[in-house]
Structures are given as structure tokens and as C-alpha cells.
Design an enzyme around this catalytic site. Structure first.
Site, short mmCIF file in Angstrom:
data_model
loop_
_atom_site.label_atom_id
_atom_site.label_comp_id
_atom_site.label_asym_id
_atom_site.label_seq_id
_atom_site.Cartn_x
_atom_site.Cartn_y
_atom_site.Cartn_z
N ASN A 96 -13.38 6.54 5.82
CA ASN A 96 -13.58 5.53 6.86
C ASN A 96 -12.55 5.60 7.98
OD1 ASN A 96 -15.92 4.45 5.74
ND2 ASN A 96 -14.78 3.00 4.48
N HIS A 104 -4.39 6.06 -0.53
CA HIS A 104 -4.81 5.94 0.86
C HIS A 104 -3.64 6.07 1.84
CE1 HIS A 104 -8.70 5.64 2.49
NE2 HIS A 104 -8.84 4.35 2.61
N TYR A 111 0.81 -1.22 0.00
CA TYR A 111 0.00 0.00 0.00
C TYR A 111 0.84 1.27 0.00
CZ TYR A 111 -3.71 -3.20 1.41
OH TYR A 111 -4.61 -4.23 1.46
N ASN A 117 -9.27 1.46 8.28
CA ASN A 117 -10.62 1.47 8.84
C ASN A 117 -10.68 1.28 10.34
OD1 ASN A 117 -11.42 1.87 6.23
ND2 ASN A 117 -12.32 -0.15 5.95
#
Length: 187
Positions: free
Chosen positions: A112, A19, A14, A66
Site C-alpha cells: 500500500n 513494515h 512501529y 499508506n
């Protein structure tokens, strides 16, 4: 005491996604303050710095986006951080790519990670620095878009936005007035 939290996802896959803008900005803040992420506590990787004798914690939650609020709640309790001593940096699909927007409080919007922070801590009156990621030319669902890698041609734009977000966070940690920091970095 001041706590700067950059939201993101901890796995290497990631690292270059939209994000992870908060993680990248947190790394820039650590670099600006001459410190490294050397400890893991409260479900976060942390770097410790001092500004004018006051401790500054820079954190990257290891809980995944999240569930970011778990780490923020633990860090706030561990270091006795008040809402006025917290700033959270994160990506925001509601802003055009490369824009930085600083606010003293607000809602989670469509994010989120911020929903988790607000739900876990029970507060929304804390500073937030949003890094815009929306690209009007891309038409895929948000949930897929935020986990895409930043395109090479946009890398410099996002690197600059993350650096500006980090500079703004450091200014707030130094005690600069919110309105002045907003005037200098929003846009």
C-alpha cells in the site's frame, strides 16, 4: 540531486516492525554517508548528504505507510528530483525474509505504501529496493503480519538486509549502473 526514501511508520511502537524496514535502511544509508536526520519538511524527516558535490536527500515520510506518496511527491517537487534520481526502499511480503531485490521500475504489488507513491507521483519508472519479510512458518493475514515486531532470532538477518539495501541505495546515488548494483545486491 538524488532522493532516497525509506518507507515506514513514524511512531516508536512501529520501530521494530516488518513494515519499518524502509525506515531502518534509510537510517543505515544516512549512517553510511555520515549524516543524521535533522530536518522535517515536506511531511518527512530528512538527512542531507553530498556525494561528489551532488546533494543526496535521505527521507523517512511522517505520513504513515499508506500515505507515503504525499511526502514523496512534495520532496520531488521541492528538490526538483526526476524519476531517475529517486529510489524507494520498502518491505515486501512477496519476497522471502532477508532477501533484497532491486529493480529499475515496476508495480506496487501488494504494498500500500508503494501504491500511494505511484498514485501521488503519477510515475512508476523509478528505482525500488525491496526487503523480503515473508516467513513461510507464519500463517496470519498480511495486514497483521507487517505490523508485528521482528522476532529476536531474525533480527540479525533483517539488520543485514537493511544494511545491504542501504549500501545499494548509496551505490545508485553515486551513479553506479543499475545492472551492476542489481548483480551485487539482489538475492
Amino acid at each position: 540531486m538524488f532522493l532516497i526514501v525509506g518507507l515506514g511508520n513514524p511512531e516508536e511502537k512501529y520501530a521494530r516492525t516488518f513494515h519499518n524496514m524502509g525506515f531502518l535502511a534509510a537510517a543505515d544509508a544516512a549512517e553510511l554517508l555520515g549524516v543524521r536526520f535533522r530536518k522535517k519538511e515536506c511531511e518527512a524527516s530528512i538527512a542531507e548528504a553530498f556525494i561528489g558535490g551532488e546533494k543526496v536527500i535521505i527521507a523517512r515520510p511522517l505520513t504513515y505507510m499508506n500515505a507515503s506518496g504525499r511526502a514523496v511527491k512534495q520532496l520531488m517537487a521541492r528538490y526538483k528530483v526526476s524519476p531517475s534520481e529517486l529510489v524507494v526502499i520498502y518491505d515486501d511480503y512477496d519476497l522471502p525474509k532477508g532477501h533484497v531485490r532491486i529493480r529499475p521500475s515496476g508495480s506496487a504489488g501488494t504494498h500500500n505504501g508503494m501504491r500511494s507513491v505511484i498514485a501521488e507521483t503519477g510515475i512508476s519508472d523509478f528505482a525500488r529496493i525491496r526487503i523480503g519479510i515473508r516467513d513461510e512458518s507464519v500463517n496470519i493475514p498480511i495486514i497483521n503480519y507487517v505490523l508485528c515486531d521482528v522476532r529476536k532470532e531474525d533480527y540479525d538477518l533483517f539488520a543485514s538486509a537493511c544494511r545491504r539495501a542501504a549500501e545499494a541505495a548509496v551505490c545508485l546515488a553515486r551513479g553506479e549502473r543499475m545492472d551492476l548494483v542489481m548483480g551485487r545486491y539482489n538475492g
